[in-house]
Design a protein around this motif. Sequence first.
Motif, PDB file in Angstrom:
ATOM      1  N   UNK A 168      26.530 -17.135 -36.414  1.00 35.79           N
ATOM      2  CA  UNK A 168      26.978 -16.601 -37.903  1.00 35.79           C
ATOM      3  C   UNK A 168      27.710 -18.043 -38.147  1.00 35.79           C
ATOM      4  N   UNK A 208      23.512 -16.841 -40.299  1.00 30.21           N
ATOM      5  CA  UNK A 208      24.203 -15.347 -40.873  1.00 30.21           C
ATOM      6  C   UNK A 208      24.529 -14.052 -40.106  1.00 30.21           C
ATOM      7  N   UNK A 209      23.410 -14.453 -39.527  1.00 29.71           N
ATOM      8  CA  UNK A 209      23.926 -13.775 -37.964  1.00 29.71           C
ATOM      9  C   UNK A 209      23.392 -13.969 -36.495  1.00 29.71           C
ATOM     10  N   UNK A 210      23.910 -13.373 -35.459  1.00 27.49           N
ATOM     11  CA  UNK A 210      23.978 -13.749 -34.287  1.00 27.49           C
ATOM     12  C   UNK A 210      21.898 -13.821 -33.974  1.00 27.49           C
ATOM     13  N   UNK A 253      17.680 -11.358 -36.141  1.00 22.97           N
ATOM     14  CA  UNK A 253      18.571 -10.622 -35.727  1.00 22.97           C
ATOM     15  C   UNK A 253      18.349 -10.693 -34.230  1.00 22.97           C
ATOM     16  N   UNK A 254      19.895 -10.672 -33.205  1.00 23.17           N
ATOM     17  CA  UNK A 254      19.587  -9.922 -32.411  1.00 23.17           C
ATOM     18  C   UNK A 254      20.792  -8.392 -31.974  1.00 23.17           C
ATOM     19  N   UNK A 255      21.313  -8.547 -33.527  1.00 22.85           N
ATOM     20  CA  UNK A 255      22.213  -7.285 -33.921  1.00 22.85           C
ATOM     21  C   UNK A 255      21.829  -6.434 -35.101  1.00 22.85           C
ATOM     22  N   UNK A 256      22.965  -5.879 -35.524  1.00 21.10           N
ATOM     23  CA  UNK A 256      22.554  -5.285 -36.815  1.00 21.10           C
ATOM     24  C   UNK A 256      21.582  -3.640 -37.546  1.00 21.10           C
ATOM     25  N   UNK A 257      22.237  -3.620 -38.871  1.00 14.57           N
ATOM     26  CA  UNK A 257      21.384  -2.325 -39.273  1.00 14.57           C
ATOM     27  C   UNK A 257      19.512  -2.521 -39.511  1.00 14.57           C
ATOM     28  N   UNK A 293      30.490 -10.465 -36.311  1.00  9.26           N
ATOM     29  CA  UNK A 293      29.384 -10.753 -35.953  1.00  9.26           C
ATOM     30  C   UNK A 293      28.481  -9.831 -35.192  1.00  9.26           C
ATOM     31  N   UNK A 294      30.063  -9.655 -33.947  1.00  3.38           N
ATOM     32  CA  UNK A 294      29.162  -8.521 -33.182  1.00  3.38           C
ATOM     33  C   UNK A 294      28.667  -7.335 -33.852  1.00  3.38           C
ATOM     34  N   UNK A 295      28.673  -6.969 -35.283  1.00  5.49           N
ATOM     35  CA  UNK A 295      28.391  -5.814 -35.553  1.00  5.49           C
ATOM     36  C   UNK A 295      26.593  -5.696 -36.557  1.00  5.49           C
ATOM     37  N   UNK A 296      26.621  -7.354 -36.084  1.00  4.11           N
ATOM     38  CA  UNK A 296      25.477  -7.812 -37.174  1.00  4.11           C
ATOM     39  C   UNK A 296      25.707  -8.156 -38.466  1.00  4.11           C
TER      40      UNK A 296
END
Lengths: 226, 244
Positions: A11, A36-38, A52-56, B149-152
């Motif tokens: 981000x 805005x995201x990893x 994204x590699x993570x998130x909902x 950031x880890x939580x996305x």
Amino acid sequence: MDDVKRKYVLPGDVITTGPYRAEDNVHLFGDKMIATAVGISEVFDSGVRVIPLTGIYIPRIDDFIIGKVKSHTSLSWELDINSCYPGILPAQDVFGRDFNPKTHELTSRLKAGDLVAARVANFDRSRDPLITVGDRDLGKIEDGDLIKISPSKVPRLIGKRGSMIQTIENATKAMITIGQNGYVVVSSENPEGLLKALDAIKMVEEQAHVPNLTEKIQEMLGSNSE
Amino acid sequence: MGVKKTDIVLLDDKGIRCDGRKINEPRRIMIKAGVLKNANGSAYIEFGENKILAGVFGPRDVHPKHLANTDRGILRCRYHMQPFSVSERKNPAPSRREIEISKVIKEALEPAVMLENFPRTVVDVFIEILQADGGSRCAALDAAAVALADAGIPMRDMVSACAAGKVADTIVLDINNEEDQEGQADMPVAYMPNLEKVTLIQLDGVLTPQEYEKCVTTAVEGCKLVYEVQKNALREKFFGDNAA
């Protein structure tokens, strides 16, 4: 597609500057395209996006998803769809047009804990996602184990033209249903095959960014069966 | 602890501080992302003697429902010190100080988090201070930003925080507990390094306008150092050996 430029971003990282269109997970600040995201950024002809590699899970209309029934009202069920919003499945969708809340008991068809294969019929900022089962191959899932993976890893689990999932299905004789929300149902008559399939799915999730993963999975499933 | 206040030499004539650091040297910083299994995102930070754990849940349903905002999400922060985090047992109930720090951390993170993408939801940030040294609010903010950031959770930029202050009439970077107690001023600053915007600035003490300016510049330099550590923590977790 060869001219797509990819790189790892966090981000706040500036992906590029210039006349591009900011797509998924990209924020335009001045003339800078900011992640805005990893994830992995992709710059193609006119747009920039970050996978994204993570998130909902963010619902999109027409997505195939798997929901778990949480509760119901007199007119609809509320489903857990691995998102920040609950999925709303109208009773009319299941009972048909002659649905009458006075005579029909919702728990006779679906009760808390049941799994449903469904599609997102409608969703926007102002309302919770509307879910439908009124299509072929949709409806209650009778048996199988539910496993949750990150929604961003779903394309990796499917693989190019379904290669990854076919590999796992062929090697374990299990049937795997993948929802775009990251819920996966695995069913198999053979308990050993079921366990192997679950292990393989977990491995895909953990190592989604590793190249040649399909070969690794093949190797893992092959060595396990010996 | 057993040392009289007058015994501490905050800055010796060679420009070395009470813990052996130079004027512009931060304490040792170590961050690890994704340390908790059950939270959506998490981070652990060691910032000098500070040891802090941050966990993030969300975006998720808001309870109680009346707090929900129809056009954007809300951010909730809880900064909590463990009873064993300080030398004298601390009452585990939230103190006035903890409530204040929770509020300033929330306000420092809010400009970075894109809450407008998630109307009617909440992002919860839980911060546990396992061991406290000076500058725990900055360290807590650094851990919280990595956990987000880890939580996305979509963010415009990372938030990095570091303090600067005045001890023995000199502006120094990253003041520790002794310098905080005995020094002349303490200024925690949170900063978005890519957007070059300050999201938190507090000042405890008296500074001249020139000193103030120097203090802000010094703190921002510190934030940039922290930012590199934050980036490395996230890269290590997500990209491993493949990090570019």
